[in-house]
Design an enzyme around this catalytic site. Sequence first.
Site, PDB file in Angstrom:
ATOM      1  N   ASP A   1       0.763  24.977  10.441  1.00  0.00           N
ATOM      2  CA  ASP A   1      -0.205  25.610  10.927  1.00  0.00           C
ATOM      3  C   ASP A   1       0.536  27.121  11.385  1.00  0.00           C
ATOM      4  O   ASP A   1       1.721  27.051  11.732  1.00  0.00           O
ATOM      5  CB  ASP A   1      -1.096  25.289  11.952  1.00  0.00           C
ATOM      6  CG  ASP A   1      -0.248  24.905  13.031  1.00  0.00           C
ATOM      7  OD1 ASP A   1       0.930  24.256  12.782  1.00  0.00           O
ATOM      8  OD2 ASP A   1      -0.452  25.139  14.272  1.00  0.00           O
TER       9      ASP A   1
ATOM     10  N   GLU B   1       0.423  22.577  15.188  1.00  0.00           N
ATOM     11  CA  GLU B   1       1.514  22.861  16.480  1.00  0.00           C
ATOM     12  C   GLU B   1       1.308  23.817  17.303  1.00  0.00           C
ATOM     13  O   GLU B   1       1.592  23.585  18.656  1.00  0.00           O
ATOM     14  CB  GLU B   1       3.081  23.004  15.820  1.00  0.00           C
ATOM     15  CG  GLU B   1       4.064  23.024  16.598  1.00  0.00           C
ATOM     16  CD  GLU B   1       4.310  24.363  17.461  1.00  0.00           C
ATOM     17  OE1 GLU B   1       5.068  24.214  18.311  1.00  0.00           O
ATOM     18  OE2 GLU B   1       3.772  25.325  16.914  1.00  0.00           O
TER      19      GLU B   1
HETATM   20 ZN   LIG Z   1       6.632  27.369  15.520  1.00  0.00          ZN
END
Ligand SMILES: [Zn+2]
Length: 411
Positions: free
Chosen positions: A79, A173
């Site tokens: 992401d 994340e």
């Molecule tokens: Zn990162």
Amino acid sequence: MKAYERLLQYVRIASASDEKGAGSPSAPGIWDMARLLEREMREMGLSEVCLDEHCYLYAAIPANIETEAAVLGFIAHMDVSPASPCEDIRARLVDYDGGDILLSEDKNIVMRVSDFPFLEDYAGKRLIVTDGTTLLGADDKAGIAEILTMAERLLADDSIKHGKIVIAFTPDEEIGRGTEHFDLKRFGADFAYTVDGGRFGEISYENFNASSAQVSFTGRSVHPGTAKNVLINAQLLAMEFFSMLPAAERPENTEGREGFFLLDESGGSVESAFQRYILRDHDARRLRAREDMIGEAARRINERYGEGRAEPVITQTYRNMAEVVEKYPFMIDIAKEAVRAAGGEPFIAPIRGGTDGANLSFMGLPCPNLGTASHNHHGRLEFACADDMELVVVTLVKIAEAYASIGKRQR
Ligand SMILES: [Zn+2]
């Protein structure tokens, strides 16, 4: 294929995570990224390729040595940050010869050396930049590109001797959920590195200890015409509370290993108000002292205005992985040696944030972080250095080689 060529492909996919998305992954673009990578990994001949139902992508490279060695993992996230736009990224390669970089002529967007003095270190190298209207997504697609380019080299050249290497690419994340569904057992690594840092040569294994404090304030609302000596304004209690915290310890006044209080969100009315703080410190004891300060400020408000006017709830968010990684000092030594072998100068940088590696370290997998050769993450002036990305690939190959002589971890 070169790592930067992979990066240029990956940034075409808009894979921002979404704080409001309930599932894993939090947004459909991350599936697109995962499917592209899954296909590439299969075509490349990686083994044990598996994209699971939570959008975690795993793969392995079998050992090519006889002796039993530690299983080494590399991790990156698929992401990109939702903090800046990521649709229709116009990435391009620039032969940089120093000075300011004109990112967009029409919009007159310039990346200036006066804002980013470290730019000049890249004179003579090739940079990948955007047109200044979107982020680039080198965080962390540069890490993915470097890991897969390393994998390609290991598969192509049997003279590079290594134990079993495992790879994981994770979703979400950037919204702090990158390890929620991480399957450590399937991954099977004894030791791992996240490739999710800044400049080439950077090695990080210290991050903040983090907690958050939600403080509720209860006022006493009466008609303002008859309020004398009766009304208690919850918003003013909140302001008074805020004024008790040290101004020098705000993020905008701190750096390096200095911790802080950040008033992240607040709101309210006469009747009730709230403030949400995040507390950060590399030193666990100093973080606890900050939590105590929140408690002490609430106590003083209650002493002045009556019990229950200020009520803090403190929650621990993540902890400093140094506590875990320091038990395996060879992990840092090997990384430093590998950076040198790639022609760089290693440097240890404390992370002023958290990483997935911190969570993984406390879940039982020691996991320092390595630089990806990119800068200005999460913003429209994000860029990567194509030439240094190659040096990161060499670093990863050297790390893989070094772990051939490291034994399995005793648990
Ligand atoms: Zn990162």
